[in-house]
Structure formats: structure tokens, C-alpha cells
Design a protein around this motif. Structure first.
Motif, PDB file in Angstrom:
ATOM      1  N   GLU A   1      -6.867   3.424  10.369  1.00 12.28           N
ATOM      2  CA  GLU A   1      -6.049   3.908   9.264  1.00 12.28           C
ATOM      3  C   GLU A   1      -6.529   3.237   7.989  1.00 12.28           C
ATOM      4  OE1 GLU A   1      -1.992   3.129  10.228  1.00 12.28           O
ATOM      5  OE2 GLU A   1      -1.988   4.431  11.994  1.00 12.28           O
TER       6      GLU A   1
ATOM      7  N   ASN B   1      -5.090   1.262  -2.890  1.00 11.23           N
ATOM      8  CA  ASN B   1      -4.337   1.321  -4.129  1.00 11.23           C
ATOM      9  C   ASN B   1      -5.277   0.893  -5.250  1.00 11.23           C
ATOM     10  OD1 ASN B   1      -4.419  -1.504  -4.150  1.00 11.23           O
ATOM     11  ND2 ASN B   1      -2.335  -1.737  -3.382  1.00 11.23           N
TER      12      ASN B   1
ATOM     13  N   GLU C   1       1.690   4.242   1.777  1.00 11.98           N
ATOM     14  CA  GLU C   1       1.500   4.759   3.143  1.00 11.98           C
ATOM     15  C   GLU C   1       1.297   6.274   3.168  1.00 11.98           C
ATOM     16  OE1 GLU C   1       0.959   2.779   5.574  1.00 11.98           O
ATOM     17  OE2 GLU C   1       1.387   1.013   4.362  1.00 11.98           O
TER      18      GLU C   1
ATOM     19  N   GLU D   1      -0.610   7.900   1.380  1.00 11.88           N
ATOM     20  CA  GLU D   1      -2.011   8.165   1.092  1.00 11.88           C
ATOM     21  C   GLU D   1      -2.929   7.556   2.155  1.00 11.88           C
ATOM     22  OE1 GLU D   1      -3.649   9.531  -2.117  1.00 11.88           O
ATOM     23  OE2 GLU D   1      -1.843  10.659  -1.713  1.00 11.88           O
ATOM     24  N   THR D   2      -2.434   7.435   3.382  1.00 12.78           N
ATOM     25  CA  THR D   2      -3.215   6.808   4.453  1.00 12.78           C
ATOM     26  C   THR D   2      -4.074   7.841   5.181  1.00 12.78           C
ATOM     27  OG1 THR D   2      -1.543   5.087   4.788  1.00 12.78           O
ATOM     28  CG2 THR D   2      -3.077   5.483   6.587  1.00 12.78           C
TER      29      THR D   2
ATOM     30  N   MET E   1       0.837  -1.198   0.000  1.00 12.93           N
ATOM     31  CA  MET E   1       0.000   0.000   0.000  1.00 12.93           C
ATOM     32  C   MET E   1       0.873   1.250   0.000  1.00 12.93           C
ATOM     33  SD  MET E   1      -2.724  -1.793   0.103  1.00 12.93           S
ATOM     34  CE  MET E   1      -3.949  -0.498   0.101  1.00 12.93           C
TER      35      MET E   1
ATOM     36  N   ALA F   1      -6.069   2.933   3.782  1.00 15.30           N
ATOM     37  CA  ALA F   1      -5.244   3.188   2.602  1.00 15.30           C
ATOM     38  C   ALA F   1      -5.815   2.407   1.429  1.00 15.30           C
ATOM     39  CB  ALA F   1      -3.793   2.790   2.859  1.00 15.30           C
TER      40      ALA F   1
END
Length: 372
Positions: free
Chosen positions: A217, A221, A127, A129-130, A125, A219
Motif C-alpha cells: 500500500e 502527502n 488514506e 489516496e492509497t 497520510m 500513500a
């Protein structure tokens, strides 16, 4: 690999990850739980290739001691049953890369599995863009929308919840083309992402939340979403396709707008559904007349039921009749946390919009049923 772990700690962690394990898979290794022991702790992974659940247990005196790092995949069903039937410290040690020796007191078990290298890697992922969000708010959003997804595979994109981030907002939407659930909240982070998450993954995420973890959290993709709740993580493969633009489905005006007490209306609809099962769409008849709302249903061979409730406030046309799916109406009302709710009627065959009073971030939309 050589560890000592308390049975209750092991049992609880296994209970979380085995939820993602399927016995029906073309990959035998996915019938197992991946155990990875490192100096800092033990990681458990369960997966059916579309859904992955991981649990990280930190090394802690009296709970988990990692004497030697290593990894193995052990059959989920048998490992969970063995651990369930043990009490006290469990000593787990690898005999070779496919066999584990499990001991607890005078009980000795050998369990065969698969090499760790055969297990699929976790998705990577971004990170940066978390999104970090209050867990209770995230779970509430999902609960208020997931029930409206389609259970039919005819349109795969409608079997998931559409999650989007942008312009300082996080939006959760679900529809089966007959109803729609919409919820949004403000976010501080500037992330522009959108995806369709399978309803099964949403359901598992809600079950995994213990009510104590304060922050989630999130995230995304191109192919996966990752939600982390403290020591527990869920990865889900996304549904491919373009989600319909639902903004045009929500009517702006109304012929009749009524305000009702949420719990009282929900109980009334529940009672009205008693005789609605004969109909494919659980027909509940709504009549507005003389400042009151009548709820009724009828079954040809059994009988009927009706009740009248006082309307707190009414705007526009004061007389109206409509038939709605009682099950849909109950689920919509259950999602409302506020004490009062407004119902916006646009006409006899136009959708009804349900909004919690004073909350513009949440709405439910239900299409009427043809009663003939």
C-alpha cells in the motif's frame, strides 16, 4: 507496560526497525526504539527523522502477550544486543516512564531510556489516496530504476527516484544526467500524485520486503511517502524540488538497431570491464561489423581483452563504433529480465537506448563516453 514476548519474534522485529535508527542525531530520543504496547499488540518504531520504519506485532498466544499497555523509548543498540543474546520468553515491564526491567529465565536487566511522549509522532497520510499494488511488481520497478540515481549532492533532486501516478499508470524514473532508467506499469486506481523518494529509502524498502507479502500500500502527502508491507511500514521524507522532464531525453529514431541475447551480452561486458578500471568512466569499446558485436577494453600497463558476439538481428547501418561506461552498461543489462534485448544507437555521440524485447514499459538510456 508489561509484556511477554518470544525472543526470536522480538529479535526479528527489532532487526527491521533499527535499520532506521541513527547514532548521529541531534535528538537523543531518536537513538532509541519506540515501543508501544496496546491490548491488540506491540508496535516498534525506529527513526532518524527522515526515515521511519514501524513493525506491528499482533498479540498471539505463545508469541506475544500484552498484560498491561504502555510505552517507552529504549536505546536501540543496547536493546537489540540484549534481545539477540537471550533465548525463550522475554518479560519486559516498566519500572517508571524511562526505565524498563527485562527478564529471561535467570537473566535480569534494567535498561534506561526516554519517555514515550518525547518521541516524534508518525506522519499523517491521506488514506483515501492509497494505492494498492502487487508487491513483487512494485519491488521489481524500484530495483530496475534506483541504481541510476546520482550519488552527488550537487543536484539533490537527482539523488532520488521520481515516482508518479496518473492516467492509469505508475512510473518510476531515475537519472544521474549520464544515464536514465525508466519503468512503468498500469494501475486501476485513479490517483494523480508525484514525488521524489531518496534512494536510501528505496534501498531500505527493498530490503524490508520478505518476498511473501503479496500487496503493498503506497500513500503520499506533500512531505512524505508511506509504504505498507503487511505488518511493516516505511515512511520517508521526500526530496523537495522539481524533477527534470526526461521524456525529451529519449530519442525516437536510430541509425542502428541490434538484438542480442541478454545474458550473453552481460557476461561479455563483464569480461570487457576487466581492463576498464584505468578509465574514469570504465571505458568499454563497442564495434559493430559484419553481423557481429566486438566488446573490448584496454589498460596501458596491463593489457587488453576483446571478444566477438553474434548479433541476432540488425536494422539500419551495419557498421558502428562507440565507447560506453561498462559499469553503467552492466547495471542496465542486469535490470532486464527478458532473454533478449535491443540496443538502439542514434550515432557516435548520441545516447544508447536499451529495451527488453517485447516490453515497452522498461528502458535504459546511457550516454556515450568520449574516448579521447
Amino acid at each position: 507496560m508489561k509484556i511477554t514476548i518470544m525472543s526470536e519474534v522480538f529479535h526479528q522485529a527489532l532487526g527491521d526497525v533499527v535499520r532506521a535508527v541513527s547514532t548521529r542525531t541531534p535528538m537523543p530520543v531518536l537513538t532509541g526504539v519506540h515501543l508501544v504496547a496496546k491490548e491488540e499488540g506491540l508496535t516498534l518504531v525506529g527513526s532518524d527523522s527522515d526515515l521511519i520504519i514501524t513493525r506491528e506485532l499482533p498479540a498471539e498466544a505463545g508469541k506475544l502477550d500484552v498484560e498491561q499497555p504502555g510505552a517507552i523509548v529504549l536505546p536501540a543498540r543496547y536493546l537489540a544486543e540484549i534481545v539477540k543474546k537471550l533465548s525463550g520468553p522475554i518479560h519486559l515491564q516498566l519500572i517508571d516512564d524511562t526505565t524498563a526491567d527485562i527478564r529471561c529465565g535467570e537473566i535480569k536487566t534494567k535498561l534506561k531510556g526516554f519517555p514515550s511522549d518525547d518521541y516524534p509522532k508518525l506522519p499523517v497520510m491521506e488514506e483515501s489516496e492509497t494505492l494498492q499494488l502487487e508487491a513483487s511488481r512494485w519491488m521489481e520497478m524500484l530495483k530496475q530504476t534506483v541504481f541510476a540515481v546520482s550519488k552527488s549532492e550537487a543536484k539533490p533532486v537527482l539523488t532520488g527516484v521520481h515516482i508518479s501516478m496518473g492516467e492509469g499508470r505508475l512510473i518510476s524514473v531515475a537519472t544521474d544526467s549520464h544515464r536514465l532508467a525508466y519503468r512503468e506499469t498500469k494501475i486501476d486506481q485513479h490517483i494523480d500524485r508525484a514525488c521524489i523518494v531518496p534512494y536510501q529509502a528505496i534501498g531500505e524498502l527493498i530490503k524490508l520486503w520478505d518476498g511473501k507479502t503479496e500487496v503493498v500500500e503506497v500513500a503520499m502527502n506533500e512531505h512524505h511517502i508511506h509504504c505498507r508491507l503487511g505488518e511493516t511500514s516505511l515512511y520517508s521524507r521526500l526530496i523537495d524540488g522539481k524533477y527534470p522532464n526526461v521524456s525529451g531525453l529519449i530519442p525516437e529514431g536510430s541509425e542502428t538497431l541490434v538484438k542480442m541475447e541478454t545474458k550473453q551480452l552481460l557476461k561479455g561486458v563483464d569480461r570487457a570491464c576487466l581492463f576498464a578500471g584505468e578509465w574514469k568512466n570504465h571505458n568499454v569499446y563497442i564495434t559493430i561489423h559484419d553481423g557481429r558485436m566486438k566488446l573490448s577494453s584496454a589498460a596501458t600497463q596491463l593489457g587488453n581483452i576483446e571478444e566477438s558476439q553474434r548479433i541476432m538481428e540488425i536494422e539500419g547501418t551495419e557498421e558502428m563504433k562507440m565507447t560506453l561506461d561498462g559499469k553503467y552498461l552492466m547495471e542496465a543489462l542486469r535490470s532486464v529480465k527478458e532473454e533478449t534485448v535491443t540496443l538502439q544507437f542514434g550515432g557516435i555521440m548520441k545516447p544508447v537506448v536499451i529495451r527488453p524485447e517485447g516490453n515497452a514499459t522498461h528502458l535504459q538510456l546511457i550516454s556515450p563516453v568520449r574516448a579521447y
